[in-house]
Design an enzyme around this catalytic site. Structure first.
Site, PDB file in Angstrom:
ATOM      1  CG  HIS B  40      17.049  -0.975  22.341  1.00 48.00           C
ATOM      2  ND1 HIS B  40      16.635  -0.005  23.223  1.00 48.00           N
ATOM      3  CD2 HIS B  40      17.305  -0.332  21.175  1.00 48.00           C
ATOM      4  CE1 HIS B  40      16.661   1.174  22.609  1.00 48.00           C
ATOM      5  NE2 HIS B  40      17.074   1.003  21.366  1.00 48.00           N
ATOM      6  CE  LYS B 106      25.111   9.141  30.371  1.00 47.73           C
ATOM      7  NZ  LYS B 106      26.448   8.772  30.815  1.00 47.73           N
TER       8      LYS B 106
END
Lengths: 296, 195
Positions: B40, B106
């Site tokens: 990322h 999650k």
């Protein structure tokens, strides 16, 4: 004769891929409690299928094979350093074989040791006073292995009573309030439904360690201390009333079990510590009786 | 997952993605690309061109899988989701730059990501944490791996073809968040329990 390197490796192999029967039974019971057609039920179905698939294929239940912790009970006079070195070697080999993901990172350099070995890792603790597994004249060593996921470790908490925000006093009701608050704050982040270890009292370090040690108890046992048994029995339904549910999607089961212990405290301190274990509660016991090893 | 789970065979139209609502259960098929912390940071700071065709219309998966090499082939051994909140500083930018259909992870994400989902018609899917073996079994093929040497296996971009990958929509493109709702409801119950 085989030794703790081989036995430790086998213990790790089994623990990563096969949940102990009491944990699996609690998961299945939680699945059955949720209403058909709900997301909570479907999530629990996925969990049950994952448990079955991991066991049949011998693959890790979760890709986070966690922090490796050994809790060892030995007779007096045992060469504990020898056992420690063997268990560390077992961890090295298990990582090389791909049974464990490497989870040991130097906090300052950011370097991963690559073999799950580092300062304080794997965690190996010895205890000399537990003779429960040994008959007269027997030399028995028990090794409890716990593989605890990082996500669940992150939601553990420690409180100091009294706590003004929670209006929690220095009594059992105050303890209950701390646990309620901690599990509410954990939401689904620790991979709910979790198994909760609580330690009432102790110093800061001992209290956290005591909470984690509670996670070694079989889920279906009963606390021999009636006060602690009462605390556990009140907390379980209360925590489930929070409605966080499997994965934090809402539902009837937020926690599978609550296990509580106590330690004497300094008059000035009153700590309450909470250890959270994800549903993938990977723990197993190895018993070595007169040189013969058995996994239980 | 459920009897009435929605099949989502990627790529799908923006209209389809915008029709999804929190609580919807889906079975994802098509291209899923793993990316976690290092990936990322890399996507936002370097904005590499070679990722554009790979990511367009695909779904990013917050996952550091256990992989095994068998000859020339890679096999996924365990691949459950990791905690998404660590990517919160980057996610909105990644969604805008690469126009992904969504993100699987999650624990949910924050307001910045929520706003990006709304603006670009993307969705946050929640996978079942801990279900590493079952989710690995949903991978039909490991198509390629990018930045393996640079980032190492758990942090690399694994381009996976998946089928029937079960997930729940917990943040939608209308600004909804199941995480926000459950937190609010449990807060009310906590107040009652604390007395």
């Amino acid at each position: 004769m085989a030794g703790f390197v081989e036995w430790g490796l086998e213990l790790i192999r089994r623990t990563t891929s096969d949940l102990s029967p009491d944990v699996e039974a609690a998961i299945r019971a939680a699945r059955d409690r949720e209403d058909e057609g709900t997301t909570a039920r479907n999530v629990m179905d996925v969990i049950v299928r994952n448990v079955e698939l991991a066991r049949s294929g011998g693959t890790p239940i979760c890709q986070d094979t966690g922090l490796v912790g050994f809790f060892v009970h030995v007779p007096r006079g045992t060469d504990t350093e020898g056992i420690r070195a063997d268990l560390v070697e077992a961890v090295r080999r298990a990582t090389k074989e791909g049974l464990l993901r490497s989870n040991a990172v130097d906090p300052l350099t950011g370097r991963n040791s690559g073999d799950n070995v580092g300062a304080g890792l794997p965690y190996v603790a010895f205890d000399f006073d537990d003779a429960s597994e040994a008959g007269p004249g027997e030399a028995v060593v028990t090794v409890d292995l716990m593989l605890k996921g990082g996500g669940s470790e992150n939601v553990g908490a420690q409180y100091r009573l009294p706590d003004a925000t929670l209006k929690a006093g220095r009594d059992v009701r105050g303890v209950e309030k701390c646990v309620l608050d901690a599990i509410h704050k954990a939401q689904g982040f620790g991979c709910a439904p979790g198994i909760i270890g609580v330690c009432v009292g102790g110093d800061r370090a001992g209290s956290y360690a005591g909470a984690k040690k509670q996670l070694l108890r079989p889920l279906d046992d009963r606390n021999p201390d009636p006060d602690l048994a009462g605390l556990e029995e009140r907390l379980l339904p209360a925590l489930n009333e929070l409605g966080v549910g499997p994965m934090g999607f809402g539902g009837k089961t937020t926690v599978l079990a609550v296990k509580a212990g106590k330690l004497h405290r300094h008059p000035a301190s009153f700590f309450v510590s909470i250890a959270y274990c994800c549903w993938a509660d990977r723990r197993r016991r190895l018993v070595v009786r007169d040189g013969v090893a058995e996994l239980v | 997952m459920a009897k009435d789970a929605i099949r989502l065979d990627l790529p799908v139209s923006e209209e389809m993605l915008r029709s999804l609502r929190i609580g919807d259960e889906v079975l994802i098929g098509g291209t899923v690309v793993t990316a976690r912390d290092v990936a990322h940071k890399f996507m936002v700071e370097k904005k590499p061109e070679f990722l554009r065709p790979v990511l367009r219309g695909a779904v990013i998966y917050h996952c550091g899988p256990i992989m095994k090499r068998a000859g020339e082939e890679w096999k996924v051994i365990a691949a459950g989701p990791t905690t998404s909140s660590r990517e919160e500083p980057y996610q909105a930018d990644v969604i805008e730059t690469y126009r992904v259909a969504g993100v699987i992870g999650k624990g949910g994400m924050g307001e910045k990501t929520s706003a990006a989902l709304k603006q670009f018609g993307a969705v946050y899917f929640h996978a079942v944490g801990g279900a590493g073996t079952l989710l690995a079994a949903c991978v039909r093929r490991v198509r390629e791996v990018l930045m393996l040497d640079e980032f190492g296996a758990p942090e690399a971009f694994w381009v996976l073809d998946v089928a029937d990958f079960p997930a729940v929509v917990t943040m939608d493109s209308a600004g909804g968040s199941l995480h926000r709702e459950v937190l609010k409801a449990s807060e009310e119950r906590l107040k009652g329990l604390l007395g």
